[in-house]
Design a protein around this motif. Sequence first.
Motif, PDB file in Angstrom:
ATOM      1  N   ASN A 130       0.809  -1.221   0.000  1.00 44.34           N
ATOM      2  CA  ASN A 130       0.000   0.000   0.000  1.00 44.34           C
ATOM      3  C   ASN A 130       0.842   1.272   0.000  1.00 44.34           C
ATOM      4  O   ASN A 130       0.331   2.350  -0.290  1.00 44.34           O
ATOM      5  CB  ASN A 130      -0.939   0.020   1.213  1.00 44.34           C
ATOM      6  N   LEU A 131       2.103   1.147   0.328  1.00 42.84           N
ATOM      7  CA  LEU A 131       2.982   2.307   0.416  1.00 42.84           C
ATOM      8  C   LEU A 131       3.415   2.740  -0.985  1.00 42.84           C
ATOM      9  O   LEU A 131       4.000   1.967  -1.731  1.00 42.84           O
ATOM     10  CB  LEU A 131       4.210   1.969   1.266  1.00 42.84           C
ATOM     11  N   THR A 132       3.106   3.988  -1.346  1.00 44.96           N
ATOM     12  CA  THR A 132       3.475   4.501  -2.669  1.00 44.96           C
ATOM     13  C   THR A 132       4.389   5.716  -2.587  1.00 44.96           C
ATOM     14  O   THR A 132       5.044   6.055  -3.563  1.00 44.96           O
ATOM     15  CB  THR A 132       2.219   4.887  -3.478  1.00 44.96           C
ATOM     16  N   GLU A 133       4.416   6.386  -1.443  1.00 42.86           N
ATOM     17  CA  GLU A 133       5.227   7.599  -1.319  1.00 42.86           C
ATOM     18  C   GLU A 133       5.827   7.679   0.074  1.00 42.86           C
ATOM     19  O   GLU A 133       5.179   7.337   1.059  1.00 42.86           O
ATOM     20  CB  GLU A 133       4.361   8.842  -1.564  1.00 42.86           C
ATOM     21  N   VAL A 134       7.080   8.127   0.129  1.00 43.08           N
ATOM     22  CA  VAL A 134       7.780   8.275   1.402  1.00 43.08           C
ATOM     23  C   VAL A 134       8.341   9.689   1.461  1.00 43.08           C
ATOM     24  O   VAL A 134       8.945  10.167   0.494  1.00 43.08           O
ATOM     25  CB  VAL A 134       8.922   7.239   1.534  1.00 43.08           C
TER      26      VAL A 134
ATOM     27  N   VAL B  40      13.139  -0.230  -1.881  1.00 52.29           N
ATOM     28  CA  VAL B  40      13.067  -0.953  -3.158  1.00 52.29           C
ATOM     29  C   VAL B  40      12.770  -2.430  -2.914  1.00 52.29           C
ATOM     30  O   VAL B  40      11.954  -3.032  -3.614  1.00 52.29           O
ATOM     31  CB  VAL B  40      14.382  -0.770  -3.957  1.00 52.29           C
ATOM     32  N   LYS B  41      13.381  -2.990  -1.893  1.00 51.63           N
ATOM     33  CA  LYS B  41      13.233  -4.414  -1.617  1.00 51.63           C
ATOM     34  C   LYS B  41      11.865  -4.764  -1.027  1.00 51.63           C
ATOM     35  O   LYS B  41      11.279  -5.783  -1.397  1.00 51.63           O
ATOM     36  CB  LYS B  41      14.342  -4.852  -0.652  1.00 51.63           C
ATOM     37  N   HIS B  42      11.344  -3.926  -0.132  1.00 50.76           N
ATOM     38  CA  HIS B  42      10.169  -4.314   0.642  1.00 50.76           C
ATOM     39  C   HIS B  42       8.899  -3.529   0.327  1.00 50.76           C
ATOM     40  O   HIS B  42       7.816  -3.964   0.729  1.00 50.76           O
ATOM     41  CB  HIS B  42      10.454  -4.201   2.135  1.00 50.76           C
ATOM     42  N   ALA B  43       9.009  -2.390  -0.311  1.00 54.51           N
ATOM     43  CA  ALA B  43       7.830  -1.581  -0.623  1.00 54.51           C
ATOM     44  C   ALA B  43       7.775  -1.425  -2.144  1.00 54.51           C
ATOM     45  O   ALA B  43       8.090  -0.378  -2.693  1.00 54.51           O
ATOM     46  CB  ALA B  43       7.906  -0.224   0.080  1.00 54.51           C
ATOM     47  N   ARG B  44       7.364  -2.467  -2.797  1.00 53.82           N
ATOM     48  CA  ARG B  44       7.486  -2.559  -4.254  1.00 53.82           C
ATOM     49  C   ARG B  44       6.624  -1.578  -5.031  1.00 53.82           C
ATOM     50  O   ARG B  44       6.817  -1.400  -6.218  1.00 53.82           O
ATOM     51  CB  ARG B  44       7.202  -3.986  -4.688  1.00 53.82           C
ATOM     52  N   ASN B  45       5.659  -0.931  -4.381  1.00 55.45           N
ATOM     53  CA  ASN B  45       4.800   0.019  -5.082  1.00 55.45           C
ATOM     54  C   ASN B  45       5.175   1.475  -4.817  1.00 55.45           C
ATOM     55  O   ASN B  45       4.450   2.385  -5.223  1.00 55.45           O
ATOM     56  CB  ASN B  45       3.328  -0.223  -4.724  1.00 55.45           C
ATOM     57  N   VAL B  46       6.302   1.705  -4.153  1.00 52.93           N
ATOM     58  CA  VAL B  46       6.749   3.077  -3.940  1.00 52.93           C
ATOM     59  C   VAL B  46       7.147   3.673  -5.281  1.00 52.93           C
ATOM     60  O   VAL B  46       7.897   3.066  -6.042  1.00 52.93           O
ATOM     61  CB  VAL B  46       7.928   3.143  -2.946  1.00 52.93           C
TER      62      VAL B  46
END
Length: 148
Positions: free
Chosen positions: A64-68, A92-98
Motif C-alpha cells: 500500500n505504500l506509494t510515497e515516502v 526498493v526491496k520491501h515496498a514494491r509500489n513506492v
Amino acid sequence: ISDPAVRNQLKAKAEEYIARAEHLKKIVEDEKKKNEGYHEQIIIEEDAVGFGLEKVFLQYLDQNLTEVEIDDPYIRANHQIQNFLRFCAVLVKHARNVVTIRLRTTRDPKPESRQNQLTRLDDIRIGLLERKINLFVEYCDTLHDREI
C-alpha cells in the motif's frame, strides 16, 4: 485454582482484557490505514545497537505504500548519504509500489563538500529512476529534526 467460581471469575476477566486489547489493536490499525492523525516516534539513543533499517521500518513497508517523505537535515557527509542509500534499498526491496521518495535536507555548509553532496544524491536519484522511483530532493536550511 481449585474453586470453580474463582476460576470462572478470573477466566472472564482475562477474556475481557483480551477483547479490549484486540479492540485497541484494531483502532491502531485503522488509524495507520487512514494515514491521518497517526504518528509514531521511535527514539534511538546515541550508540544504541539493534536498530537496523529493516528492523525499524519493515512493519510499515507493504504493497500500500506509494510515497515516502523524509526530513533529515544531516544527509550531507558520505556516511550519511550512504545510510540514506541503504534506506532507499530497503524501500526498493520491501515496498514494491513506492513511486516517490521526497527528501528534505540541508545543504552542506562547506562549498567543497556541497558539490559531493549534490553529486551523490543525484546518483541515487538516477539509480532510483531506473527502478521507476522518483526522488525529489528539497534543500531547507531551517530543518533540525529527523522525520520519516
